[in-house]
Design a protein around this motif. Sequence first.
Motif, mmCIF file in Angstrom:
data_model
loop_
_atom_site.group_PDB
_atom_site.id
_atom_site.type_symbol
_atom_site.label_atom_id
_atom_site.label_comp_id
_atom_site.label_asym_id
_atom_site.label_seq_id
_atom_site.Cartn_x
_atom_site.Cartn_y
_atom_site.Cartn_z
ATOM 1 N N VAL A 1 0.836 -1.197 0.000
ATOM 2 C CA VAL A 1 0.000 0.000 0.000
ATOM 3 C C VAL A 1 0.873 1.249 0.000
ATOM 4 O O VAL A 1 0.654 2.187 -0.789
ATOM 5 C CB VAL A 1 -0.942 0.003 1.215
ATOM 6 C CG1 VAL A 1 -1.603 1.366 1.394
ATOM 7 C CG2 VAL A 1 -2.006 -1.082 1.070
ATOM 8 N N ILE B 1 -9.376 3.385 2.067
ATOM 9 C CA ILE B 1 -9.248 1.934 2.025
ATOM 10 C C ILE B 1 -10.263 1.382 3.015
ATOM 11 O O ILE B 1 -10.236 1.719 4.198
ATOM 12 C CB ILE B 1 -7.823 1.474 2.406
ATOM 13 C CG1 ILE B 1 -6.808 2.016 1.397
ATOM 14 C CG2 ILE B 1 -7.753 -0.050 2.489
ATOM 15 C CD1 ILE B 1 -5.362 1.745 1.778
ATOM 16 N N PHE C 1 -9.484 0.171 -2.548
ATOM 17 C CA PHE C 1 -8.362 1.075 -2.337
ATOM 18 C C PHE C 1 -8.502 2.178 -3.384
ATOM 19 O O PHE C 1 -8.132 1.999 -4.540
ATOM 20 C CB PHE C 1 -7.065 0.277 -2.482
ATOM 21 C CG PHE C 1 -5.768 1.039 -2.317
ATOM 22 C CD1 PHE C 1 -5.704 2.417 -2.202
ATOM 23 C CD2 PHE C 1 -4.574 0.331 -2.303
ATOM 24 C CE1 PHE C 1 -4.502 3.088 -2.059
ATOM 25 C CE2 PHE C 1 -3.356 0.984 -2.173
ATOM 26 C CZ PHE C 1 -3.322 2.364 -2.043
#
Length: 238
Positions: A69, A182, A227
């Motif tokens: 991420v 997210i 996301f």
Amino acid sequence: MNLGAILVMSMSAGPADSTAPHGHGHGHGHGDHGGHSAHGNHGNPADFEHYVAKLEDPERDAWQKPDEVVRALELRPGQAVCDVGVGTGYFARRFAAAVGPAGRVFGVDVEPRMLAALAQRLEAAGIRNVTPVMGLPGDPLLPAGACDLIVVVDTYHHFPDGPAYLRRLGDALKPGGRLVNIDFHKRQLPVGPPVDHLVDRADFLADAARAGFTLQTEHAMLPHQYFLVLQRAPAPAK
């Protein structure tokens, strides 16, 4: 807004250690990642220590993929990042390493115990570029135009007025800044809160549009979560 008036604790810039296992508990309360239990103030479980232990479980890395991420966010040294619902610093510590000593991470939470737990972990890790911020349920209390990036993880469903909160986050972004959400897909999952606590991806995007945001990028590497990377639409020319 005077920055000094809103910061709970301020740490001078310094290097961060992003290698230790961390949790990501949110004072807004995003739900127990390994089962569900009764929740108290701010949405956190009544058994706070058990909740923190669950959030700090190293097995979370397998599905949260925090390092992937952070790489996808393409942070640069010297940038300012805000982690809304910072909890114990699962992502904030990694953000701190990515932006380096010249950068700054604001960690917003509404739960004093979470900010205390965060401060303890920052001290133990020698991290000096994360600033915990005591926010309000409906307002992150961030200074205007302070952030290059604002990240909200598993927390949006606890905002009392989602579009209004997103507008406040937009005010805290620098021109061209990004907002990332997210959150869990709204379906039965092996981790995360109950389905009726979750916000569907399409519903979030509708709220974001009402707050003036447009979707820029979507990443698909997370097995249980969407996301989304958004930017504020430019104001119409006068």
